[in-house]
Design a protein around this motif. Sequence first.
Motif, PDB file in Angstrom:
ATOM      1  N   ALA A   1       0.829  -1.205   0.000  1.00 49.29           N
ATOM      2  CA  ALA A   1       0.000   0.000   0.000  1.00 49.29           C
ATOM      3  C   ALA A   1       0.862   1.253   0.000  1.00 49.29           C
ATOM      4  O   ALA A   1       1.955   1.280   0.574  1.00 49.29           O
ATOM      5  CB  ALA A   1      -0.915   0.006   1.224  1.00 49.29           C
TER       6      ALA A   1
ATOM      7  N   ASN B   1      -9.082   2.837  -0.445  1.00 51.14           N
ATOM      8  CA  ASN B   1     -10.137   3.035  -1.430  1.00 51.14           C
ATOM      9  C   ASN B   1     -11.278   3.848  -0.820  1.00 51.14           C
ATOM     10  O   ASN B   1     -11.272   4.165   0.374  1.00 51.14           O
ATOM     11  CB  ASN B   1     -10.673   1.680  -1.897  1.00 51.14           C
ATOM     12  CG  ASN B   1      -9.639   0.884  -2.669  1.00 51.14           C
ATOM     13  OD1 ASN B   1      -8.893   1.444  -3.473  1.00 51.14           O
ATOM     14  ND2 ASN B   1      -9.593  -0.416  -2.432  1.00 51.14           N
TER      15      ASN B   1
ATOM     16  N   PRO C   1      -6.216  -0.902  -1.261  1.00 50.10           N
ATOM     17  CA  PRO C   1      -6.226  -1.330  -2.665  1.00 50.10           C
ATOM     18  C   PRO C   1      -5.623  -2.715  -2.843  1.00 50.10           C
ATOM     19  O   PRO C   1      -4.532  -2.999  -2.363  1.00 50.10           O
ATOM     20  CB  PRO C   1      -5.376  -0.256  -3.356  1.00 50.10           C
ATOM     21  CG  PRO C   1      -5.564   0.965  -2.514  1.00 50.10           C
ATOM     22  CD  PRO C   1      -5.643   0.449  -1.101  1.00 50.10           C
TER      23      PRO C   1
ATOM     24  N   ARG D   1      -9.501  -6.463  -0.382  1.00 54.97           N
ATOM     25  CA  ARG D   1     -10.871  -6.154   0.060  1.00 54.97           C
ATOM     26  C   ARG D   1     -11.147  -6.612   1.485  1.00 54.97           C
ATOM     27  O   ARG D   1     -12.099  -6.150   2.120  1.00 54.97           O
ATOM     28  CB  ARG D   1     -11.881  -6.829  -0.882  1.00 54.97           C
ATOM     29  CG  ARG D   1     -12.121  -6.089  -2.183  1.00 54.97           C
ATOM     30  CD  ARG D   1     -13.138  -6.819  -3.042  1.00 54.97           C
ATOM     31  NE  ARG D   1     -14.407  -7.063  -2.364  1.00 54.97           N
ATOM     32  CZ  ARG D   1     -15.404  -6.170  -2.285  1.00 54.97           C
ATOM     33  NH1 ARG D   1     -15.259  -4.964  -2.833  1.00 54.97           N
ATOM     34  NH2 ARG D   1     -16.530  -6.481  -1.672  1.00 54.97           N
TER      35      ARG D   1
END
Length: 449
Positions: A289, A300, A306, A309
Motif C-alpha cells: 500500500a 479506497n 487497494p 478487500r
Amino acid sequence: MSDEQRPKVLIIGGGFGGLFCARRLGRLDVDVTLLDRAACHVFQPLLYQCATGTLSIGQISRPLREELMHHRNVQTLLGEAIKVDPDARVVTARRPDESKFDLHYDYLVLAAGMRQSYFGNEEFAAWAPGMKTLDDALSIRRRVFAAFEIAETLPPGPERDQWLTFIVTGGGPTGVELAGQIRELATRSLANEFHSIEPEEARVLLFDGGDRVLKTFAPALSERATRVLDDLGVEMHFGVHVSDVRRDGVTVKTKGDGSSKDYPARTVLWTAGVEAVPFARHAAEVLGADTDRSGRITVNADLSVPGHRDTFVIGDLAGRDGLPGVAENAMQGGWHVAACIRRDLAQRRRKDFRYRDLGSAAYISRGHAVLQAGPVKLSGAVGWLGWGFIHIAFLTGVRNRFSTVGTWMATIARANRSDRSFILGGSGHPEEPYTWESPVHQGSRASDS
C-alpha cells in the motif's frame, strides 16, 4: 451458520475506531477479536486534563472487556500486533512478557492510530514526552507537579528558574490546551500552596512553526485563543522550530534567518507532530500500500486497502481526501467498516465512506474554549459549553454518558485539582529509581485511537 463457519474479524486497536467498529459488529453473525496493547479505551481528547490533575485515569478510560461485555461474539485480547501475513491471513502479536501468539482473520481492521513524531530525533523523547497515551499523561503529570516541588527546595536563581519554566512545542489543540492548563494551574490551583516560590511566576513558552495557534480553526477563533493565552501569561513564539532538546533546555531555530537561541527549562512537552506506529508501517509494506510522509495508508473509497478487500484502515491511519486525525473520523470509520462487512455477508454492494464534519473544539482555560462546527463559531463561555457537548457528550464511548458528562463538567468547573498524585519511584530497587524522569519505553508513544 456455525461458529466454525462464521467470518472472523480482527480489529487492531481499541480507540474510537476499533471500539465503535466492534460494537456495531456485535450485532452481526461474525466472530470479532479486538486486540489492544493496553486493553482499555482511552478518551484521548481529555488526556491533558488527566496530565494536569483535573481528571483521574478512571474518568477518561474504561476497560475494553467492560465496555464490550454484552457483545458475546466480541473477544478482547491484550497484546501488540507486530507482524501480518496477508496471504495466510494471520497477525502475530506480542504479549507484555515478549512471548508471541497468532490470530487468524477473514477481515482485518487496522485502527492502531498514530504516535508522537519527533521528526527523526527520537532522542528528544527522553526529555520531551508526547501526549498520546495514559503513560504519557502520567509522565507529564509527574514532570509538571514535581517541577514545582523541586523548585520549592531551591534558592532563588537560575536553577530554580529552570524548574519554573515549561516549554510546549506545537500550537495545535493539544499544545494550546497544555499551555493554558499549566498557566491556569500555576495562577489558580497552586497559587497559595507554597512558601518559598510564587507559582504564578512560572513561565510557559509555546513554540510553533506557523504564524498562529490553532491553524485548522478560523482566523477569528485563532485570534481569540491567542488573546486568552496571552492574558493567561503564555509566551508564544511563531515561525520557529525546536532543533534540540536536552535535560536542561531546548534550542530553538528561527525559520526565516536560521538563527538559534537556547532556552533553559527542565520541563519540555512535545505536541508538534504524529506518525504511524511501527506495525502500521509494516502492514503497509507487506500489503503493497502507498503511504504519505507520516505513514498514513492510502485507502479506497470504502476504506479498504487497494488490492485487499478483506483489509480496512480507519481513524488517523486512513489516508484519503484529507481525513482529519480526530475522534469523529475514527468513530464514523468504525461504523462504516462494520456496515461494509454486513453488506458483504448480505452479498450487497459496499457504499463509499463519507466523513461528516461535526466540529472541532479546543479548551484553553476554565470558562474559555473555541468551537468550530460548519458555519457555527463559538468562543468564551459559550464555546466552553459547546466544547463540553462536542468533546464529551457526543464523542465519548463509555456507557451512562449523561451521568459521566455531569461528573466531568462539574469536576472541570472546579478551581481546585484533586487528581494531582504522581509517582517518583523510591522502592529502593535499582530498576525503580527515585526520579522525576521516566524511562523511554519502546512503543510507549503508540496511540490507541
